[in-house]
Scaffold this motif. Structure first.
Motif, PDB file in Angstrom:
ATOM      1  N   PRO A   1      -9.217  -1.072 -10.394  1.00 24.92           N
ATOM      2  CA  PRO A   1     -10.568  -1.644 -10.467  1.00 24.92           C
ATOM      3  C   PRO A   1     -11.557  -0.945  -9.533  1.00 24.92           C
ATOM      4  CG  PRO A   1      -9.039  -3.149  -9.391  1.00 24.92           C
ATOM      5  CD  PRO A   1      -8.229  -2.008  -9.892  1.00 24.92           C
ATOM      6  N   ARG A   2     -11.018  -0.315  -8.479  1.00 30.52           N
ATOM      7  CA  ARG A   2     -11.915   0.369  -7.554  1.00 30.52           C
ATOM      8  C   ARG A   2     -11.359   1.743  -7.271  1.00 30.52           C
ATOM      9  NH1 ARG A   2     -12.131  -3.501  -2.637  1.00 30.52           N
ATOM     10  NH2 ARG A   2     -13.145  -1.713  -1.683  1.00 30.52           N
ATOM     11  N   ILE A   3     -12.229   2.702  -7.321  1.00 32.15           N
ATOM     12  CA  ILE A   3     -11.782   4.089  -7.130  1.00 32.15           C
ATOM     13  C   ILE A   3     -12.747   4.776  -6.193  1.00 32.15           C
ATOM     14  CG2 ILE A   3     -11.363   6.298  -8.266  1.00 32.15           C
ATOM     15  CD1 ILE A   3     -10.454   4.877 -10.671  1.00 32.15           C
TER      16      ILE A   3
ATOM     17  N   ARG B   1      -7.117  -0.777  -5.421  1.00 31.25           N
ATOM     18  CA  ARG B   1      -8.001   0.349  -5.119  1.00 31.25           C
ATOM     19  C   ARG B   1      -7.205   1.631  -5.025  1.00 31.25           C
ATOM     20  NH1 ARG B   1     -12.191   1.254  -0.324  1.00 31.25           N
ATOM     21  NH2 ARG B   1     -11.300   3.228   0.280  1.00 31.25           N
ATOM     22  N   VAL B   2      -7.836   2.688  -5.459  1.00 33.38           N
ATOM     23  CA  VAL B   2      -7.269   4.025  -5.302  1.00 33.38           C
ATOM     24  C   VAL B   2      -8.282   4.879  -4.575  1.00 33.38           C
ATOM     25  CG1 VAL B   2      -6.488   6.122  -6.446  1.00 33.38           C
ATOM     26  CG2 VAL B   2      -5.852   3.921  -7.377  1.00 33.38           C
TER      27      VAL B   2
ATOM     28  N   ASN C   1       0.826  -1.213   0.000  1.00 34.44           N
ATOM     29  CA  ASN C   1       0.000   0.000   0.000  1.00 34.44           C
ATOM     30  C   ASN C   1       0.850   1.248   0.000  1.00 34.44           C
ATOM     31  OD1 ASN C   1      -2.110  -1.810   0.325  1.00 34.44           O
ATOM     32  ND2 ASN C   1      -1.937  -1.712   2.556  1.00 34.44           N
ATOM     33  N   LEU C   2       0.327   2.197  -0.674  1.00 32.19           N
ATOM     34  CA  LEU C   2       0.963   3.511  -0.688  1.00 32.19           C
ATOM     35  C   LEU C   2       0.009   4.507  -0.063  1.00 32.19           C
ATOM     36  CD1 LEU C   2       2.986   5.704  -1.705  1.00 32.19           C
ATOM     37  CD2 LEU C   2       1.604   5.815  -3.747  1.00 32.19           C
TER      38      LEU C   2
ATOM     39  N   ALA D   1      -3.693   2.571  -3.077  1.00 27.85           N
ATOM     40  CA  ALA D   1      -3.134   3.916  -2.961  1.00 27.85           C
ATOM     41  C   ALA D   1      -4.150   4.803  -2.278  1.00 27.85           C
ATOM     42  CB  ALA D   1      -2.776   4.487  -4.328  1.00 27.85           C
ATOM     43  N   THR D   2      -3.632   5.533  -1.311  1.00 30.30           N
ATOM     44  CA  THR D   2      -4.479   6.503  -0.621  1.00 30.30           C
ATOM     45  C   THR D   2      -3.796   7.847  -0.726  1.00 30.30           C
ATOM     46  OG1 THR D   2      -5.107   4.780   0.948  1.00 30.30           O
ATOM     47  CG2 THR D   2      -5.643   7.025   1.552  1.00 30.30           C
ATOM     48  N   VAL D   3      -4.483   8.776  -1.302  1.00 26.73           N
ATOM     49  CA  VAL D   3      -3.865  10.085  -1.550  1.00 26.73           C
ATOM     50  C   VAL D   3      -4.550  11.109  -0.676  1.00 26.73           C
ATOM     51  CG1 VAL D   3      -3.427  11.861  -3.272  1.00 26.73           C
ATOM     52  CG2 VAL D   3      -3.282   9.459  -3.910  1.00 26.73           C
TER      53      VAL D   3
END
Lengths: 104, 248
Positions: free
Chosen positions: A86-88, A70-71, A37-38, A55-57
């Motif tokens: 695939p998931r946003i 997922r983002v 994970n980022l 990714a979590t921004v």
């Protein structure tokens, strides 16, 4: 849980690759390749192409993100670039500009 | 209050430059350049292939590259380093591995105090009783030892006064040579006949080939060794007179 933390005053100019979670509170320019994970936290600035699982921004990201799961762009997060996952999740208050491709 | 620390995890590899103003702990791999104004700690699993400029560095892992620290460098027991260290304080623990140069700044070289040697006595063999003997031998033309056997037994008995040695080999050579020597030193002219080649006492038909190298003559042309050279012809063909005779 092993963790890589890039502190707030750190500037990394290059490539980061790893098999563990990465938390960015500083500045990263270049390329990020992770198998885990980022998380770009608030204050973190990433100018890189990212390839990761999740990714979590919450900070600023300029670059393309390719996630295998997922983002999430949370409130306060700002992203300019393409998303391919695939998931946003784009939260209310987030800033985003780019393409979205959910057809992984 | 914990200071913010950057951690490069064990499974993480960073290739590039790292700059910052906080502590950095490396458990993974870093390649490139590291410039941190704080403490860098490389854990046993850490590998840093970089040139490092930090304030303090504590090496428990592997470092390949030059380390410049403004305060201290510490290589711990399980640390391994290949590269140059430049720091005012360096600690290398017993068991650490290190290869490279260490520069701690201006270090005055320690000079050993000159020991007072006892007065040096000239070494003499227990058999040499006449001290002027070596000097006399030097005064005699050293280039070619005299062939006459008469002089040799004369020299051997050590109680002999040196006069036996000197006139026996070359009585006539001496006057011929002694004005020659200053000439040779004063004037470098290609002499048609060199004094050492003309030996009035040894009118041998075969002049020693070793001498000819001084004049650079081809081996075929041998100078006439028989005649003693008068002083004037020894001066060059150009009829220039140079300090043949001592003025005054």
């Amino acid at each position: 849980m092993a963790n890589t933390v890039i502190g707030a005053s750190i500037v990394i100019d290059g490539e980061i690759s790893g098999e563990e979670d990465l938390i960015v509170r500083g500045t990263v320019k270049g390329r990020i390749t992770l198998r885990e994970n980022l998380s770009v936290e608030q204050g973190g600035v990433v100018e890189a192409d990212i390839e990761t699982q999740n990714a979590t921004v919450s900070g600023q990201v300029t670059g393309n993100i390719m996630a295998s799961e997922r983002v999430e762009i949370s409130a306060g997060g700002k992203m300019v670039g393409d998303l391919k996952a695939p998931r946003i999740l784009i939260a209310d208050g987030a800033t985003f500009k780019g393409n979205v491709d959910m057809d992984v | 209050m914990a200071e913010p620390t950057t951690i490069i995890g064990e499974l993480t590899s960073v290739q590039g430059n790292i700059q910052g103003d906080e502590d950095l702990v490396v458990l993974g791999r870093v390649e490139g350049i590291v410039q941190i104004d704080r403490t860098l700690v490389i854990e046993p699993s850490g590998v840093v292939k970089a040139d490092v400029s930090v304030r303090n560095v504590m090496i428990n892992g592997v470092v390949v590259g030059n380390v410049t620290a403004t305060e201290s460098v510490h290589i711990a027991v399980d640390g391994k380093m290949v590269g140059d260290i430049s720091a005012p304080r360096v600690v290398i623990a017993d068991g650490a591995m290190f290869r490279g140069k260490v520069d701690m700044g201006d270090v005055e070289p320690v000079r050993a105090e000159p020991t007072q040697k006892p007065e040096q006595q000239p070494r003499r063999s227990p058999f040499a009783r006449s001290i002027p003997q070596p000097a006399r031998l030097a005064a005699a033309p050293p280039r070619r030892p005299p062939v006459e056997p008469a002089s040799e037994p004369a020299r051997r008995p050590l109680q002999n006064p040196p006069e036996d040695v000197k006139p026996a080999p070359t009585p006539s050579r001496k006057p011929a040579n002694s004005p020659a020597r200053p000439d040779e030193e004063a004037v470098k002219f290609p002499e048609p006949v060199t004094p050492e080649e003309t030996r009035p006492l040894e009118p041998s038909a075969v002049p020693p080939p070793a001498k000819r190298r001084r004049t650079g003559r081809p081996p075929g042309s041998e100078p006439v060794p028989v005649e003693p050279p008068p002083p004037k012809p020894r001066i060059a063909v150009g009829k220039r007179r140079v300090s043949v005779r001592k003025k005054g």
